[in-house]
Every structure is written in structure tokens, then in C-alpha cells.
Design a protein around this motif. Sequence first.
Motif, PDB file in Angstrom:
ATOM      1  N   LEU A   9       0.855  -1.181   0.000  1.00 47.29           N
ATOM      2  CA  LEU A   9       0.000   0.000   0.000  1.00 47.29           C
ATOM      3  C   LEU A   9       0.897   1.237   0.000  1.00 47.29           C
ATOM      4  CD1 LEU A   9      -2.702   1.566   0.427  1.00 47.29           C
ATOM      5  CD2 LEU A   9      -2.386   1.173   2.895  1.00 47.29           C
ATOM      6  N   GLU A  11       0.603   5.101   0.090  1.00 47.21           N
ATOM      7  CA  GLU A  11      -0.394   6.138   0.407  1.00 47.21           C
ATOM      8  C   GLU A  11       0.216   7.139   1.376  1.00 47.21           C
ATOM      9  OE1 GLU A  11      -3.011   8.581   0.852  1.00 47.21           O
ATOM     10  OE2 GLU A  11      -4.015   6.896  -0.163  1.00 47.21           O
ATOM     11  N   LYS A  14      -1.763   9.456   6.170  1.00 43.54           N
ATOM     12  CA  LYS A  14      -1.559   8.488   7.250  1.00 43.54           C
ATOM     13  C   LYS A  14      -2.872   7.922   7.784  1.00 43.54           C
ATOM     14  CE  LYS A  14       2.845  10.468   8.768  1.00 43.54           C
ATOM     15  NZ  LYS A  14       3.607  11.089   9.892  1.00 43.54           N
ATOM     16  N   ALA A  17      -4.224   5.480   5.124  1.00 44.60           N
ATOM     17  CA  ALA A  17      -3.354   4.306   5.126  1.00 44.60           C
ATOM     18  C   ALA A  17      -3.620   3.426   6.342  1.00 44.60           C
ATOM     19  CB  ALA A  17      -1.889   4.737   5.101  1.00 44.60           C
ATOM     20  N   SER A  18      -3.808   4.056   7.506  1.00 46.32           N
ATOM     21  CA  SER A  18      -4.055   3.298   8.730  1.00 46.32           C
ATOM     22  C   SER A  18      -5.370   2.528   8.653  1.00 46.32           C
ATOM     23  CB  SER A  18      -4.077   4.247   9.929  1.00 46.32           C
ATOM     24  OG  SER A  18      -4.402   3.549  11.108  1.00 46.32           O
ATOM     25  N   LYS A  21      -4.961  -0.347   5.957  1.00 48.16           N
ATOM     26  CA  LYS A  21      -4.056  -1.394   6.446  1.00 48.16           C
ATOM     27  C   LYS A  21      -4.705  -2.201   7.561  1.00 48.16           C
ATOM     28  CE  LYS A  21       0.712  -2.173   8.030  1.00 48.16           C
ATOM     29  NZ  LYS A  21       0.328  -3.362   8.765  1.00 48.16           N
ATOM     30  N   VAL A  31      -0.042  -6.529   4.794  1.00 46.27           N
ATOM     31  CA  VAL A  31       0.039  -5.231   4.128  1.00 46.27           C
ATOM     32  C   VAL A  31       1.295  -4.497   4.567  1.00 46.27           C
ATOM     33  CG1 VAL A  31      -1.109  -3.019   3.724  1.00 46.27           C
ATOM     34  CG2 VAL A  31      -2.479  -5.099   4.019  1.00 46.27           C
ATOM     35  N   HIS A  32       2.132  -4.148   3.589  1.00 46.65           N
ATOM     36  CA  HIS A  32       3.279  -3.274   3.823  1.00 46.65           C
ATOM     37  C   HIS A  32       2.863  -1.866   3.401  1.00 46.65           C
ATOM     38  CE1 HIS A  32       6.701  -6.347   4.122  1.00 46.65           C
ATOM     39  NE2 HIS A  32       5.596  -7.046   4.007  1.00 46.65           N
ATOM     40  N   HIS A  33       3.176  -0.868   4.224  1.00 48.43           N
ATOM     41  CA  HIS A  33       2.799   0.504   3.891  1.00 48.43           C
ATOM     42  C   HIS A  33       4.029   1.340   3.593  1.00 48.43           C
ATOM     43  CE1 HIS A  33       1.892   4.769   5.258  1.00 48.43           C
ATOM     44  NE2 HIS A  33       1.264   4.623   4.112  1.00 48.43           N
ATOM     45  N   GLY A  35       4.945   5.528   2.535  1.00 50.52           N
ATOM     46  CA  GLY A  35       4.303   6.830   2.616  1.00 50.52           C
ATOM     47  C   GLY A  35       4.459   7.724   1.408  1.00 50.52           C
TER      48      GLY A  35
END
Length: 239
Positions: A9, A11, A14, A17-18, A21, A31-33, A35
Motif C-alpha cells: 500500500l 499512500e 496516514k 493508510a491506517s 491497512k 500489508v506493507h505501507h 508513505g
Amino acid sequence: MSDTVKILLVEDDKIVASIVKKYLDLRGYLVHHAGDGVSGLKEFEKYKFDLLILDVMMPHKDGYNLAEEIRQRDQYVPILFMSSNNMPKDKIKAFQTGADDYIAKPVDMEELELRIKVILKRQNSEPKVDFDREEDPQEIHIGQYTLDFPYQKLSRGDDTRKLTTREAELLRFLYRKRNGLIKREYILQEVWGDDDYYKGRSLDVFMSRLRKYLKDDPSIEILNVHGIGFKFLVAEPSK
């Protein structure tokens, strides 16, 4: 959904994304995020992912540029764009850069997961194109041009142009079906994977690019057969 499915992901928001995720993690995905686009590309190069979810507007490198760079490295990994830019031109551009799907923000989490499932199901059920078949040489001579398919290069004499993966795939497909009528739906199914409206618009853009690339050879012509499809005409050399 099996916890073996890994998602990247990318994105910059924040909060969004939170939410995404946390929801997907609870549904069994890994899920790897990242930024921003730069860190997203680094994550992609570091790990193997089953699917990518990309925002469009991000600092340092936007989603379109990120998708194009990823497609240079991997032409098959599914890409789902997630964006608040929802004009038709935005969706068309997403598919032109290699997207498999596009979902509008604010995102409904159930819809997002359904789209992920559909993409993965289609990805797992479709055989990959075998680019090493005997009838498909690595170098294809098209009139005065030579297409080096593995390296995605189109050459005429000393003039060499680097093609995108999609451009190379489309040109090679057209050459296979040369001098006959090719329906739009057939091209989209074989090269893009389905005949979605926005991918159809993308096809017209790619055809225009190929016409430009091949314009210096009068023996090659790409005809638009209105409402049906295209003809890729290549005159046979005189004996």
C-alpha cells in the motif's frame, strides 16, 4: 483470504493508510505501507508482492510515475489505483500506465476487498503469455523496423526507441495478426486482459503512439475500422 497474500500500500495520507491497512490486516492480508512513491519503489524492489495499491497524488513520486517504473520491472503484478481524482481522464491515464483497476476515494472497505479478490482471481486464472515460443522470435522484423522484444527496443537503422512494456506487447500482437481485421475486444482481451471501457480508450492512445513510431516506413499502416477494430498492414517485400 489466505495470509500468504502480500499487498504493498503506497499512500501518503496516514489516516487513510491506517484505515486500509488495519482493515486488510484483519481480513488476513499482509500489508506493507509506504508513505510516498520513492519509498514505495524501494519496498517493491525489496520484497515480492501479490498486489499493489497506489495513491495518485503523493510527494516525491506520484502514483502514475511509480506505476510506470514498476511496469518496466514487472508487467504482471496487479496494480489497483486508489484516488480522489475521479475524472474520466484520470482513470484513463491510470490504465495507460498499467493499472488493473481504479477505485475512488473515500473508499468503501468492502468494495476494496471485493476488487482485490476479483483482481487476484483473474490473475491466478489467466495463463501468462509465453514469449519464448518458436514462432515468436526475440527479434521481429516489421518492414524497415526491428522489434527487440526482450529489451523493448524498436530500431530503424541507427535510430532506436525504447518502448514501454505495453507498447512492445501491442506491437508484437499486431504483427502476429498483420494484414487482417482485428476486433477491438480481441486486442483488449489478449493484451490488456479485459475489454473495460477505460482500457478501450487507452488502446486508442497506444495505437496513435505506434503510428507515430512507425511513420517513417510507408510500407506500414495502422487503419482504424470504425466501430469494429484495426488493421495492421505491412506490405510484403517485392521479390
